[in-house]
Design an enzyme around this catalytic site. Structure first.
Site, PDB file in Angstrom:
ATOM      1  CB  SER A 241      -0.943   4.451  -0.420  1.00  0.00           C
ATOM      2  OG  SER A 241       0.731   4.405  -0.318  1.00  0.00           O
ATOM      3  CG  HIS A 271       0.795   1.691  -4.635  1.00  0.00           C
ATOM      4  ND1 HIS A 271       2.049   1.828  -4.446  1.00  0.00           N
ATOM      5  CD2 HIS A 271      -0.129   2.566  -3.829  1.00  0.00           C
ATOM      6  CE1 HIS A 271       2.082   2.685  -3.367  1.00  0.00           C
ATOM      7  NE2 HIS A 271       1.218   3.214  -3.049  1.00  0.00           N
ATOM      8  CG  HIS A 318       9.658   2.810  -8.227  1.00  0.00           C
ATOM      9  ND1 HIS A 318       9.436   4.206  -8.128  1.00  0.00           N
ATOM     10  CD2 HIS A 318       9.169   2.388  -7.085  1.00  0.00           C
ATOM     11  CE1 HIS A 318       9.080   4.442  -6.912  1.00  0.00           C
ATOM     12  NE2 HIS A 318       8.589   3.267  -6.527  1.00  0.00           N
ATOM     13  NE  ARG A 327      10.910   0.859  -1.001  1.00  0.00           N
ATOM     14  CZ  ARG A 327       9.793   1.356  -1.413  1.00  0.00           C
ATOM     15  NH1 ARG A 327       8.574   1.545  -0.621  1.00  0.00           N
ATOM     16  NH2 ARG A 327       9.530   1.259  -2.741  1.00  0.00           N
ATOM     17  CG  ASP A 373       5.740  -4.186  -3.601  1.00  0.00           C
ATOM     18  OD1 ASP A 373       5.598  -4.228  -2.170  1.00  0.00           O
ATOM     19  OD2 ASP A 373       5.303  -3.366  -4.257  1.00  0.00           O
TER      20      ASP A 373
END
Ligand code: CMX
Length: 441
Positions: A241, A271, A318, A327, A373
């Protein structure tokens, strides 16, 4: 000129002079080499971009202008009565390069409130899509419809001096960030809440108002949105992105066009769409096993089943990170504080204990640990947001902060049109046969 714009100009003028000198003194220094595998396999590890807003360390995770997520949680201003950082503060930090005061953050909040009006044709464009369209399709359609309001393209058509490109890029970026929550909330309420829309509350902060317009006004969800919008904002420059926004922006496509392009990349399942895939996968597992809280043994069996049917385990792995994503950890801490007994949240934690050794045992996965995620959906479901197809839209609203701050820097630093060289396999074979000087310019 507004105060943030003045500060940005002062910072970017200094950076411009510094980079000019740096290139004059060291422009020919070689910083790495490229292997054949890298050009066939997603250019992993090739340093080829400059992104000022954040830097990703494979072991430690993301730092925004040098600050880790726990540091941001401690140092960025909070909403009254809140404990999570205000994402407006992170935007200021990425843009200006310095931590904001509470006054600075209040200023950003009020600038965004002032600029947040969305014209009716944007809603009409979204309404033209069938209700079964994916929320990301509706969202990006709304962004594209809003492009009519941009100033960069209009100024360019009039004949703009190169030195001024950053000014309308800056204006468009702020306008877009201000308006995205309204568009995103419209998509949610149209698709899932009977087309019953909620007017903005001008007294709330950017993320708090977004939560309010989505229809979730309780304190916990607002806090979650502040944290969510902060941690998803940026992940240095090479992810799909951010890179796409930068690449399209390098053609001097305006911020609306560049951001929309980037978000079409975010909508891919490898993604940002992975956040919906995670919850879909867990819901399917719960259904198949007929339990809301599967045991670790049951999870292990289900993971093996997923892998043997040739699918990825969503939320794990990743391209750069090699440890648990901070995160993920920040969201886990939020879960421990606000909902430690929630079955779905506990299932996410049980998956965390089960999946890495299984992925590791395959011997080919470079990072068996969870990414951002893997956790987000469970927190959202806790507050009642069960419509998982919507989750990537939340990611997209947050990602605007990073990619648009970066686009302002791209224009202020006069970054060039991006145009790497590609080759054919025939050419690669000629090179392997020993032919020299075939790569071209
Ligand atoms: N489950 C199963 N297999 C996986 C895997 C996972 N979670 N992660 C990687 N692999 C596989 C790859 O598909 C690849 O297999 P092949 O060699 O058969 O093609 C192999 O392991 C090596 O991959 P890698 O070098 O470790 O990982 P990549 O850099 O190629 O890919 C990523 C990174 C994120 C696309 C991958 O880990 C993945 O597909 N994860 C699941 C989807 C996901 O969670 N994406 C979100 C990432 C965060 C974000 O951008 O939002």
């Amino acid at each position: 000129m507004g105060i943030i714009k003045e500060r940005f100009k002062a910072k970017s003028d200094l950076a411009n002079a510094e980079i000019k000198q740096l290139l004059k003194d060291h422009g020919n220094k070689v910083i790495g080499e490229v292997t054949l595998s890298q050009i066939y396999q997603g250019m992993r590890g090739i340093t080829g971009l400059v992104t000022e807003t954040s830097l990703l360390d494979a072991q430690e995770g993301i730092r925004f202008r040098g600050y880790s997520i726990p540091e941001l949680q401690a140092k960025l201003p909070k909403a009254e009565g809140g404990q999570e950082p205000l994402p407006e503060g992170l935007f200021y930090l990425m843009l200006i390069g310095e931590l904001p005061t509470s006054e600075d953050v209040n200023h950003v909040t009020s600038v965004l409130q002032r600029r947040s009006h969305v014209p009716s044709h944007v809603f009409a464009a979204i309404d033209a899509l069938p209700a079964y369209a994916h929320p990301m399709t509706m969202f990006v359609t709304g962004v594209m419809a809003l492009q009519t309001e941009g100033s960069f393209s209009k100024e360019y058509a009039k004949g703009m001096n190169k030195k001024d490109y950053w000014i309308s890029t800056f204006d468009d970026s702020l306008d877009l960030i201000a308006r995205l929550p309204r568009i995103a909330a419209y998509v949610y309420r149209r698709k899932y809440k009977n087309n019953e829309h909620i007017q903005p509350n001008g007294l709330l902060d950017w993320a708090g108002n977004f939560a309010h317009m989505l229809g979730y006004s309780d304190h916990g969800f607002m806090e979650l949105m502040r944290l969510y919008m902060t941690i998803h904002a940026d992940h240095e420059g090479g992810n799909v992105s951010a890179h796409t926004t930068h690449l399209v922006g390098s053609a001097l496509s305006d911020p609306y066009l560049a951001y929309a392009a980037g978000m079409n990349g975010l909508a891919g399942p490898l993604h940002g769409l992975a956040n919906q895939e995670v919850i879909k996968w867990i819901f399917e597992m719960q259904e198949e096993l007929k339990t809301e809280l599967p045991t670790k043994e049951q999870i292990a069996e289900y993971v093996k089943q997923t892998l043997s049917s040739g699918k990825v385990v969503p939320g794990y792995g990743h391209a750069v990170l090699r440890k648990t994503d901070p995160r993920f950890t920040a969201q886990m801490e939020f879960g421990k504080k606000h909902m430690p007994d929630d079955n779905l949240v506990q299932t996410v934690w049980n998956i965390y204990e089960t999946v890495p050794p299984i992925l590791q045992s395959l011997g080919k996965i470079k990072n068996p640990w969870p990414n951002v995620d893997a956790h987000s959906g469970a927190l959202l479901v806790h507050y009642g947001m069960v419509e998982y197809e919507y989750y990537t839209v939340l990611f997209a609203v947050s990602r605007a902060l990073g990619v648009l701050a970066s686009l302002c820097w791209d224009r202020a630093l006069g970054f060039a049109l991006e145009r790497p060289k590609s080759v054919t396999t025939d050419l690669v074979k000629q090179w392997l046969d020993g032919k020299d000087n075939i790569w071209g310019e």
